[in-house]
Design a protein around this motif. Structure first.
Motif, PDB file in Angstrom:
ATOM      1  N   ASP A 333       0.834  -1.188   0.000  1.00 13.87           N
ATOM      2  CA  ASP A 333       0.000   0.000   0.000  1.00 13.87           C
ATOM      3  C   ASP A 333       0.878   1.251   0.000  1.00 13.87           C
ATOM      4  OD1 ASP A 333      -1.797   2.155   0.912  1.00 13.87           O
ATOM      5  OD2 ASP A 333      -3.210   0.509   1.205  1.00 13.87           O
ATOM      6  N   MET A 334       0.416   2.267  -0.763  1.00 14.03           N
ATOM      7  CA  MET A 334       1.192   3.501  -0.888  1.00 14.03           C
ATOM      8  C   MET A 334       1.412   4.202   0.448  1.00 14.03           C
ATOM      9  SD  MET A 334       2.127   3.953  -4.053  1.00 14.03           S
ATOM     10  CE  MET A 334       2.386   2.183  -4.168  1.00 14.03           C
ATOM     11  N   ARG A 335       0.492   4.007   1.383  1.00 13.49           N
ATOM     12  CA  ARG A 335       0.633   4.695   2.663  1.00 13.49           C
ATOM     13  C   ARG A 335       1.879   4.238   3.432  1.00 13.49           C
ATOM     14  NH1 ARG A 335      -5.029   3.394   4.816  1.00 13.49           N
ATOM     15  NH2 ARG A 335      -5.359   3.026   2.603  1.00 13.49           N
ATOM     16  N   PHE A 336       2.295   2.989   3.175  1.00 16.31           N
ATOM     17  CA  PHE A 336       3.489   2.505   3.865  1.00 16.31           C
ATOM     18  C   PHE A 336       4.772   3.090   3.277  1.00 16.31           C
ATOM     19  CE2 PHE A 336       0.322  -0.851   4.739  1.00 16.31           C
ATOM     20  CZ  PHE A 336       0.337  -0.787   6.122  1.00 16.31           C
ATOM     21  N   LEU A 337       4.655   3.708   2.107  1.00 14.23           N
ATOM     22  CA  LEU A 337       5.765   4.481   1.565  1.00 14.23           C
ATOM     23  C   LEU A 337       5.771   5.898   2.132  1.00 14.23           C
ATOM     24  CD1 LEU A 337       5.595   3.456  -2.227  1.00 14.23           C
ATOM     25  CD2 LEU A 337       7.119   2.555  -0.463  1.00 14.23           C
ATOM     26  N   ALA A 338       4.588   6.373   2.495  1.00  9.29           N
ATOM     27  CA  ALA A 338       4.469   7.740   3.012  1.00  9.29           C
ATOM     28  C   ALA A 338       4.870   7.843   4.478  1.00  9.29           C
ATOM     29  CB  ALA A 338       3.038   8.242   2.833  1.00  9.29           C
ATOM     30  N   TYR A 339       4.558   6.830   5.274  1.00  9.18           N
ATOM     31  CA  TYR A 339       4.804   6.914   6.713  1.00  9.18           C
ATOM     32  C   TYR A 339       6.270   7.180   7.063  1.00  9.18           C
ATOM     33  CZ  TYR A 339       0.051   5.054   7.325  1.00  9.18           C
ATOM     34  OH  TYR A 339      -1.306   4.870   7.296  1.00  9.18           O
ATOM     35  N   PRO A 340       7.252   6.498   6.429  1.00  8.29           N
ATOM     36  CA  PRO A 340       8.652   6.798   6.766  1.00  8.29           C
ATOM     37  C   PRO A 340       9.044   8.242   6.469  1.00  8.29           C
ATOM     38  CG  PRO A 340       8.494   4.699   5.619  1.00  8.29           C
ATOM     39  CD  PRO A 340       7.158   5.348   5.508  1.00  8.29           C
ATOM     40  N   ILE A 341       8.511   8.784   5.368  1.00  7.65           N
ATOM     41  CA  ILE A 341       8.806  10.177   5.033  1.00  7.65           C
ATOM     42  C   ILE A 341       8.246  11.105   6.104  1.00  7.65           C
ATOM     43  CG2 ILE A 341       8.427  12.016   3.341  1.00  7.65           C
ATOM     44  CD1 ILE A 341       8.259   9.844   1.200  1.00  7.65           C
ATOM     45  N   MET A 342       7.042  10.808   6.582  1.00 11.08           N
ATOM     46  CA  MET A 342       6.426  11.627   7.621  1.00 11.08           C
ATOM     47  C   MET A 342       7.206  11.531   8.923  1.00 11.08           C
ATOM     48  SD  MET A 342       2.491  10.566   6.688  1.00 11.08           S
ATOM     49  CE  MET A 342       1.667  11.607   7.885  1.00 11.08           C
ATOM     50  N   MET A 343       7.670  10.331   9.245  1.00 11.05           N
ATOM     51  CA  MET A 343       8.458  10.159  10.467  1.00 11.05           C
ATOM     52  C   MET A 343       9.775  10.930  10.389  1.00 11.05           C
ATOM     53  SD  MET A 343       6.722   8.243  12.569  1.00 11.05           S
ATOM     54  CE  MET A 343       7.973   7.634  13.704  1.00 11.05           C
ATOM     55  N   ASP A 344      10.419  10.916   9.214  1.00 11.09           N
ATOM     56  CA  ASP A 344      11.674  11.664   9.049  1.00 11.09           C
ATOM     57  C   ASP A 344      11.429  13.163   9.180  1.00 11.09           C
ATOM     58  OD1 ASP A 344      13.045   9.319   8.650  1.00 11.09           O
ATOM     59  OD2 ASP A 344      12.993   9.442   6.454  1.00 11.09           O
ATOM     60  N   THR A 345      10.302  13.628   8.657  1.00  5.63           N
ATOM     61  CA  THR A 345       9.973  15.049   8.764  1.00  5.63           C
ATOM     62  C   THR A 345       9.749  15.455  10.208  1.00  5.63           C
ATOM     63  OG1 THR A 345       8.917  14.942   6.581  1.00  5.63           O
ATOM     64  CG2 THR A 345       8.396  16.845   7.957  1.00  5.63           C
ATOM     65  N   ILE A 346       9.102  14.602  10.982  1.00  6.58           N
ATOM     66  CA  ILE A 346       8.883  14.882  12.402  1.00  6.58           C
ATOM     67  C   ILE A 346      10.222  14.960  13.128  1.00  6.58           C
ATOM     68  CG2 ILE A 346       7.928  13.951  14.557  1.00  6.58           C
ATOM     69  CD1 ILE A 346       5.674  12.731  12.865  1.00  6.58           C
ATOM     70  N   ALA A 347      11.146  14.055  12.778  1.00  5.58           N
ATOM     71  CA  ALA A 347      12.466  14.056  13.418  1.00  5.58           C
ATOM     72  C   ALA A 347      13.253  15.317  13.081  1.00  5.58           C
ATOM     73  CB  ALA A 347      13.247  12.816  12.982  1.00  5.58           C
ATOM     74  N   GLU A 384       0.064  13.016  10.634  1.00  4.13           N
ATOM     75  CA  GLU A 384      -0.010  14.258   9.863  1.00  4.13           C
ATOM     76  C   GLU A 384      -0.103  15.482  10.764  1.00  4.13           C
ATOM     77  OE1 GLU A 384      -2.721  16.258   6.309  1.00  4.13           O
ATOM     78  OE2 GLU A 384      -2.663  14.078   6.549  1.00  4.13           O
ATOM     79  N   ILE A 385      -0.905  15.401  11.832  1.00  3.20           N
ATOM     80  CA  ILE A 385      -1.033  16.565  12.711  1.00  3.20           C
ATOM     81  C   ILE A 385       0.258  16.802  13.484  1.00  3.20           C
ATOM     82  CG2 ILE A 385      -1.970  15.358  14.728  1.00  3.20           C
ATOM     83  CD1 ILE A 385      -3.078  18.790  13.400  1.00  3.20           C
ATOM     84  N   ILE A 386       0.960  15.735  13.880  1.00  2.00           N
ATOM     85  CA  ILE A 386       2.244  15.894  14.568  1.00  2.00           C
ATOM     86  C   ILE A 386       3.304  16.412  13.599  1.00  2.00           C
ATOM     87  CG2 ILE A 386       4.095  14.654  15.741  1.00  2.00           C
ATOM     88  CD1 ILE A 386       2.006  12.843  16.972  1.00  2.00           C
ATOM     89  N   MET A 387       3.272  15.939  12.368  1.00  2.00           N
ATOM     90  CA  MET A 387       4.229  16.385  11.354  1.00  2.00           C
ATOM     91  C   MET A 387       4.053  17.870  11.055  1.00  2.00           C
ATOM     92  SD  MET A 387       4.324  15.088   7.398  1.00  2.00           S
ATOM     93  CE  MET A 387       4.974  16.120   6.090  1.00  2.00           C
ATOM     94  N   THR A 388       2.825  18.337  10.941  1.00  2.00           N
ATOM     95  CA  THR A 388       2.588  19.726  10.545  1.00  2.00           C
ATOM     96  C   THR A 388       2.594  20.700  11.720  1.00  2.00           C
ATOM     97  OG1 THR A 388       0.196  19.327  10.630  1.00  2.00           O
ATOM     98  CG2 THR A 388       1.288  19.053   8.499  1.00  2.00           C
TER      99      THR A 388
END
Length: 471
Positions: A333-347, A384-388
Motif C-alpha cells: 500500500d502507498m501509505r506505507f511508503l508515506a509513513y517513513p517520510i512523515m516520520m523523518d519530517t517529524i524528526a 499528519e497533525i504531529i508532522m505539521t
C-alpha cells in the motif's frame, strides 16, 4: 452560469462553485424565517446544517470547507449577540482540556505563520480557521440543548440523516454507480460511496450512523423498565405504539449496515464494528441491583442476539466485495511508503512543525516516483497533525481527545438514564481514533462536524448530571 436557452449547467467546474452559494441562500432564508433563535427553530436549523454537510462530495474540498468556516462563523457571531436566549449550562471542566488544546493548536498555527515556520502560510491560516469553526460548532450544539431528553432526539436525527445518505448510495450503487452526485465517478467504481469520493470516508460516516442508531435503540428499550405491566398490556403496547418505531429502527439498521458493508472499506468496516460491539458490551455492564435487573439483562441479551443475526444477514446479502478486499490485503500500500517520510519530517522538525495544513506542499517534494499524484493526504491523521504542528502542539491536541474519551467512559458508570450516550461518545471516539491511524476521516467536514456534535451532546449530559448532584 446557467445557459438561458437550455437551463443546463455550463460546466461541472462552474457548478462546483455555484452550489455552496445556492445552499447559503437557502440556509439564510431558513435562518431568517425559521425561528432561528426560538427553541426548536434553532435546533431545526442545526439539523439543516447537518443534513447538507455531506454536499458536495462530503469531502475536504477547499470551496466547501471554507464555505462552512464562513457560515458557521457568521452563525456564531449572531449567537454571541443573542447569548442570553441560549441555555445557561456551564461547560464541564473536563472539556476545558480539549477546548484549550484546540485553542493552543490554533495559536500555534498563528505563531508558525508569524515566525515563518510554515512552508505555505496561506494554507496554515485557512486550516486554523477550519479548526476554529469546529470550536464554534461545538458551542452552538452545546448551548442549544434545553434538557437531557433533547439528546436522544438529536442522536436519532443524526442516525436518520446518515440513513438517508445510505439510501441514496444504495440507489446509485444498484443503478450503475457511474456518478457521485452530478460528477462522473473517478475512483472506487465497485464500492458504495454515496456522496463521498473515498470509500473509507463513507464507511466512517456510515459507522457513526450505525452507532448512533444502536445507542438510540438501547436507550429507548432499556433505560426504563415498566413494572407491574401484564403480558397482554405489553403486547398491546407493542402493536399500537412500538411497532412503527421497531420497524423504523430495523430498516434503518439494515440500510446502514448494507451501506457500510458495500463500501468494502477494510479499516472503515472493522473500526465501525469494533465501536458498535464495544457500545453494546458496555451497555450491559454495572447493572443496578434492583428487581428489574434480570429483565434489563434479558433485554440486552435479546438485542445482542437480534443485532448479531441482523448483521450476519446483511453481510451475506451485501455480496463478496468486502471478503475479496480482505483477501487482497498486502503491505505494498502507498501509505506505507508515506509513513517513513512523515516520520523523518517529524524528526527534522520536532517542535516547530512545518505548518498546519501544509502536508500536500511539503510531501510533494519527497514523493517517491512509484506513488501516484492523487496521494495528497497522509492517510494517518495522527502522524499528519504531529508532522505539521510539531510534537508539542500536535501531541497535546491528540492527548486531549484521548483523555476526554477515557473520561466519558468513566463518567458513564455514574450516569443512569443517559449513560448509553456517554458510552456512544467514547466508542465513536475509538472508531475515529483507530480509523485515523490508517486514513483521514476527520479531514472530511461531514464526518468531523458529526463527531463534534456527538461530543457536544456528551458535554451537555455531563453538565446536567453535575448540576443534579448535591453540594
Amino acid at each position: 452560469m446557467i445557459r438561458p436557452t437550455t437551463g443546463i449547467i455550463a460546466s461541472p467546474r462552474e457548478m462546483y462553485w455555484i452550489n455552496p452559494h445556492i445552499v447559503l441562500c437557502l440556509a439564510l432564508r431558513y435562518h431568517i424565517f425559521g425561528s432561528y433563535f426560538e427553541g426548536s427553530g434553532a435546533v431545526r436549523f442545526i439539523y439543516l446544517l447537518l443534513l447538507i454537510s455531506p454536499l458536495p462530495f462530503a469531502s475536504a474540498r477547499p470551496v466547501w470547507q471554507y464555505f462552512w468556516v464562513v457560515f458557521i462563523g457568521f452563525s456564531g457571531i449572531i449567537y454571541a449577540i443573542r447569548w442570553k436566549s441560549l441555555n445557561g449550562v456551564k461547560l464541564p471542566k473536563v472539556f476545558y482540556f480539549p477546548v484549550g488544546a484546540t485553542l493552543f493548536l490554533i495559536s500555534w498555527g498563528i505563531l508558525q505563520v508569524q515566525l515563518r515556520w510554515s512552508v505555505t502560510p496561506q494554507h496554515t491560516i485557512t486550516t486554523i480557521l477550519y479548526f476554529s469553526s469546529h470550536l464554534v460548532w461545538f458551542f452552538l450544539i452545546f448551548k442549544n440543548f434545553k434538557r437531557q431528553s433533547d439528546v436522544p432526539k438529536f442522536i436519532l436525527m443524526i442516525s436518520l440523516i446518515v440513513t438517508a445518505y445510505c439510501v441514496y448510495g444504495l440507489i446509485v450503487y444498484f443503478s450503475g454507480n457511474g456518478y457521485v452526485l452530478w460528477y462522473e465517478r473517478q475512483a472506487s467504481f465497485g464500492a458504495l460511496t454515496s456522496t463521498f469520493v473515498n470509500r473509507n470516508s463513507f464507511a466512517a460516516y456510515a459507522g457513526i450512523g450505525v452507532q448512533c442508531m444502536l445507542a438510540y435503540m438501547l436507550w429507548t428499550y432499556t433505560h426504563k423498565t415498566e413494572m407491574h405491566v401484564t403480558i397482554k398490556d405489553k403486547i398491546i403496547q407493542f402493536l399500537t405504539q412500538d411497532l412503527t418505531k421497531n420497524v423504523m429502527i430495523a430498516l434503518s439498521l439494515i440500510i446502514l449496515l448494507s451501506g457500510l458493508f458495500l463500501t468494502a472499506s477494510r479499516a472503515g468496516i472493522m473500526t465501525s464494528l469494533a465501536g458498535s460491539l464495544l457500545l453494546i458490551m458496555l451497555s450491559t455492564l454495572k447493572a443496578t441491583p434492583n428487581p428489574s435487573d434480570v429483565t434489563k439483562r434479558n433485554k440486552h441479551y435479546f438485542f445482542i442476539a437480534s443485532l448479531t443475526a441482523l448483521a450476519l444477514l446483511t453481510f451475506n446479502l451485501s455480496g463478496e466485495l468486502f471478503s475479496n478486499r480482505m483477501n487482497t490485503l498486502n503491505y505494498n500500500d502507498m501509505r506505507f511508503l508515506a509513513y517513513p517520510i512523515m516520520m523523518d519530517t517529524i524528526a527534522e522538525n520536532p517542535i516547530k512543525g512545518i505548518g498546519i495544513g501544509t502536508f500536500v506542499e511539503y510531501f510533494s517534494q519527497y514523493r517517491p516516483e512509484e506513488m501516484p499524484r492523487y496521494f495528497n493526504k497522509g492517510h494517518n491523521d495522527v502522524l499528519e497533525i504531529i508532522m505539521t504542528a510539531g510534537l508539542f502542539a500536535g501531541g497535546l491536541f491528540i492527548l486531549s481527545f484521548l483523555f476526554i474519551t477515557i473520561w466519558m467512559f468513566y463518567s458513564a458508570f455514574k450516569s443512569v438514564e443517559h449513560k448509553i450516550f456517554l458510552f456512544l461518545g467514547g466508542t465513536v471516539s475509538i472508531q475515529m481514533g483507530l480509523h485515523s491511524l490508517v486514513d483521514f476521516p476527520l479531514q472530511m467536514p461531514a464526518i468531523s462536524y458529526f463527531f463534534t456534535s456527538i461530543l457536544a451532546a456528551c458535554a451537555f449530559i455531563l453538565a446536567r448530571e453535575r448540576s443534579k448532584r448535591p453540594l
